[in-house]
Design an enzyme around this catalytic site. Structure first.
Site, mmCIF file in Angstrom:
data_model
loop_
_atom_site.group_PDB
_atom_site.id
_atom_site.type_symbol
_atom_site.label_atom_id
_atom_site.label_comp_id
_atom_site.label_asym_id
_atom_site.label_seq_id
_atom_site.Cartn_x
_atom_site.Cartn_y
_atom_site.Cartn_z
ATOM 1 N N ASN A 92 20.739 -16.862 50.423
ATOM 2 C CA ASN A 92 20.709 -15.821 48.959
ATOM 3 C C ASN A 92 21.303 -17.211 48.538
ATOM 4 O OD1 ASN A 92 20.298 -14.225 50.652
ATOM 5 N ND2 ASN A 92 22.074 -13.217 51.513
ATOM 6 N N ARG A 121 18.689 1.096 48.485
ATOM 7 C CA ARG A 121 18.645 0.215 47.962
ATOM 8 C C ARG A 121 18.527 -0.472 46.502
ATOM 9 N NH1 ARG A 121 17.860 -5.493 51.204
ATOM 10 N NH2 ARG A 121 19.324 -6.132 50.156
ATOM 11 N N CYS A 151 12.948 0.362 51.143
ATOM 12 C CA CYS A 151 13.454 -1.175 51.965
ATOM 13 C C CYS A 151 13.710 -0.524 53.721
ATOM 14 C CB CYS A 151 14.649 -1.846 51.246
ATOM 15 S SG CYS A 151 15.251 -3.149 51.791
ATOM 16 N N ARG A 159 12.008 -14.853 57.439
ATOM 17 C CA ARG A 159 11.981 -14.816 55.866
ATOM 18 C C ARG A 159 13.384 -15.088 55.756
ATOM 19 N NH1 ARG A 159 13.269 -9.500 54.462
ATOM 20 N NH2 ARG A 159 14.728 -10.853 52.616
ATOM 21 N N ASP A 177 25.440 -8.362 56.513
ATOM 22 C CA ASP A 177 24.324 -9.102 56.840
ATOM 23 C C ASP A 177 24.762 -10.060 58.268
ATOM 24 O OD1 ASP A 177 23.044 -8.492 54.698
ATOM 25 O OD2 ASP A 177 23.091 -11.142 54.232
HETATM 26 C C1 UD1 Z 1 22.704 -8.782 48.689
HETATM 27 C C2 UD1 Z 1 21.740 -10.229 49.828
HETATM 28 C C3 UD1 Z 1 21.812 -9.498 50.615
HETATM 29 C C4 UD1 Z 1 23.268 -8.666 51.750
HETATM 30 C C5 UD1 Z 1 23.808 -7.621 50.525
HETATM 31 C C6 UD1 Z 1 25.278 -7.900 50.272
HETATM 32 C C7 UD1 Z 1 21.045 -11.445 49.228
HETATM 33 C C8 UD1 Z 1 19.467 -12.458 48.308
HETATM 34 N N1 UD1 Z 1 21.275 -10.700 49.557
HETATM 35 O O1 UD1 Z 1 21.853 -8.014 48.622
HETATM 36 O O2 UD1 Z 1 21.599 -10.240 52.076
HETATM 37 O O3 UD1 Z 1 23.151 -7.851 52.805
HETATM 38 O O4 UD1 Z 1 23.960 -8.916 49.427
HETATM 39 O O5 UD1 Z 1 26.065 -8.901 50.769
HETATM 40 O O6 UD1 Z 1 21.889 -12.380 48.375
HETATM 41 N N2 UD1 Z 1 23.270 -1.246 44.698
HETATM 42 C C9 UD1 Z 1 22.822 0.378 43.615
HETATM 43 N N3 UD1 Z 1 22.378 -0.555 42.610
HETATM 44 C C10 UD1 Z 1 22.088 -0.981 42.384
HETATM 45 C C11 UD1 Z 1 22.238 -3.104 43.644
HETATM 46 C C12 UD1 Z 1 23.310 -2.296 44.300
HETATM 47 O O7 UD1 Z 1 23.659 1.236 44.490
HETATM 48 O O8 UD1 Z 1 21.744 -1.414 41.072
HETATM 49 C C13 UD1 Z 1 23.988 -0.822 46.136
HETATM 50 C C14 UD1 Z 1 23.280 -1.415 47.184
HETATM 51 O O9 UD1 Z 1 21.692 -0.193 47.414
HETATM 52 C C15 UD1 Z 1 23.851 -1.938 48.307
HETATM 53 C C16 UD1 Z 1 25.034 -1.863 47.206
HETATM 54 O O10 UD1 Z 1 24.764 -1.493 46.110
HETATM 55 O O11 UD1 Z 1 24.547 -0.178 48.513
HETATM 56 C C17 UD1 Z 1 26.088 -4.104 47.274
HETATM 57 O O12 UD1 Z 1 24.521 -4.243 47.415
HETATM 58 P P1 UD1 Z 1 23.744 -5.752 46.718
HETATM 59 O O13 UD1 Z 1 25.105 -6.097 46.816
HETATM 60 O O14 UD1 Z 1 23.514 -5.273 45.182
HETATM 61 O O15 UD1 Z 1 22.808 -6.127 47.634
HETATM 62 P P2 UD1 Z 1 21.599 -7.043 47.230
HETATM 63 O O16 UD1 Z 1 21.993 -8.061 46.358
HETATM 64 O O17 UD1 Z 1 20.855 -6.645 47.488
#
Ligand code: UD1
Length: 419
Positions: free
Chosen positions: A23, A121, A116, A397, A304
């Site tokens: 990450n 997400r 997903c 992955r 995670d």
């Molecule tokens: C990253 C990590 C993933 C980890 C997650 C939370 C990477 C590549 N992946 O995923 O392994 O599980 O952080 O620690 O670093 N959300 C929205 N709108 C947005 C963005 C996010 O609603 O525009 C929500 C998501 O659906 C989720 C929450 O916010 O419920 C947190 O997501 P986010 O922190 O963005 O996760 P990732 O960056 O996708």
């Protein structure tokens, strides 16, 4: 397709080293789009997600080369700004090319990631932030097409803490005109790692690791070199592997402070652990207590690690309540653990695990996502008999040579082709 065959019941023993953080390396790789020249990264894990990111960079006209233990990324003028669906659907983190592309070239076209396995997400928070920075967005045939000339610094308040959103905006703000302030920013160690590299390239970022990050945009950034931080999720998974197998495992080349909450929970369950600056050791325990866990943004309990910790709780004494607050559908491993003999009742975002020593029995099970795969492998290590974990490509992955590392610790694990 590969599967993993595991004969359970062997206590793991020995030392194991953690690879670079998936990450962290993904945003770092996309950050190279911001600056021409030769970027050099050390401690890059060889994972299928890393290969996907490299493929995407190459589609933009970037050259990449593995040299000894370093990954070199040579960036010149970009020849394309489109992130194709073929790559984005395989790896959601591809969306992280949007901020750098917009900031560097004023345009980007990125396929929407779509559904997903662990929930919907969305990326709305990334897109809203870019709009606040002056980008014009259009949704065309499944692609978000963004234009901004120039991208301007802005005050961004995230209404949910988002790791990817914080990273994407951080990269965009580094080259935007003026000052950006990111509020309710994510505080994960990977955000700090990214900010450190951006600053090495000449960015002016303060406050990474806290909830308010200030970025003074600069006109140009310069390629540099960087050592990727260790993978805290892999470190945690290996510790739980030691715990669930009743073994003594020293996890080296990691940062214990990044997994403090897990260490705390393991101690609460009754495990004994020692730690140094860059290692943690877990000692054998015949039985352990059930403890409750609620996932939260860093420094809370990492989502995670939820699936792996649940595997451990299936064998605990007592009932454990596991609450998932980050993702809406992250209990896909539950039914597979139940097929192995676990007593788990999943509700919406909460799972009640009635632990019982010796309840796990080998069975054919199916991996549904990256961390669910790890959870099933951990359960298999402790189960009586043989478990076959199918669809193991999810594991590839995000874990570098997990089966080799576990085998070196004494696990009876091998990879085979699915028939
Ligand atoms: C990253 C990590 C993933 C980890 C997650 C939370 C990477 C590549 N992946 O995923 O392994 O599980 O952080 O620690 O670093 N959300 C929205 N709108 C947005 C963005 C996010 O609603 O525009 C929500 C998501 O659906 C989720 C929450 O916010 O419920 C947190 O997501 P986010 O922190 O963005 O996760 P990732 O960056 O996708």
């Amino acid at each position: 397709m590969d599967k993993m065959i595991i004969k359970g019941g062997k206590a793991l023993n020995g030392n194991v080293q953690v690879s670079g953080a998936k990450n962290s390396v993904l945003p770092l790789l996309f950050s190279t789009l911001l600056a021409e020249g030769e970027h050099c990264f050390y401690n890059v894990p060889k994972l299928s997600d890393v290969y996907s990111a490299i493929k995407l960079l190459e589609a933009f006209g970037v050259e990449t080369e593995w040299k000894d233990d370093a990954l070199l990324i040579r960036v010149g003028p970009l020849k394309a700004v489109e992130a194709h669906y073929d790559i984005v659907r395989k790896m959601r983190a591809s969306i992280l090319c949007m901020g750098p592309l917009l900031a560097r070239t004023g345009e980007a076209s990125v396929s929407l990631p779509g559904g997903c396995a662990i929930g919907s997400r969305p990326i709305d928070l990334h897109l809203e932030a870019f709009q606040q920075m002056g980008a014009e967005l259009e949704n065309q045939s499944g692609y978000v097409k963004a234009k901004a000339k120039p991208l301007k610094g802005a005050q961004i308040l995230f209404d949910i803490t988002t790791v990817g959103g914080t990273e994407n905006v951080l990269m965009a703000a580094a080259l935007a005109e003026g000052t950006s302030v990111l509020e309710n920013a994510a505080k994960e160690p990977e955000i700090v790692d990214l900010a450190n590299y951006l600053n090495k390239m000449g960015a002016n970022i303060k406050g990474a690791g806290s909830s308010i990050i200030t970025v003074e945009g600069v006109k140009q950034l310069k390629a540099n070199e960087h050592h990727v931080i260790p993978d805290r999720i892999e470190a945690g998974t290996l510790l739980i592997a030691g715990a669930i197998s009743g073994g003594q495992v020293k996890v080296e080349k990691c940062r214990p402070k990044d997994i403090e909450t897990l260490i705390l929970k393991l101690r609460e369950a009754g495990f004994k652990l020692n730690e140094g600056e860059d290692w943690v050791e877990i000692f054998p325990q015949k039985s352990w207590r059930a403890v409750d866990v609620t996932t939260a943004a860093h420094p809370g309990f990492a989502t995670d690690l939820q699936a792996q910790f649940m595997a451990l709780m299936t064998l605990a004494e007592g009932t454990s309540v596991i609450s998932e607050t980050i993702f809406e559908n992250r209990f896909m491993h539950v039914q597979e653990l139940v097929r192995m003999g676990a007593n788990i009742i999943p509700k919406t975002r909460v799972a009640v695990v009635r632990g019982k020593a010796g309840c796990l029995k080998g069975a054919p099970v199916m991996a549904t996502d990256l961390r669910a795969s790890a959870s099933l492998i951990l359960a298999a290590l402790a189960a009586e008999g043989t478990t076959e974990v199918l669809r193991i490509y999810h594991l590839d992955r995000g874990y570098e040579k997990l089966e080799e590392k576990l085998a070196r610790l004494g696990a009876k694990i091998e990879r085979a082709k699915e028939s």
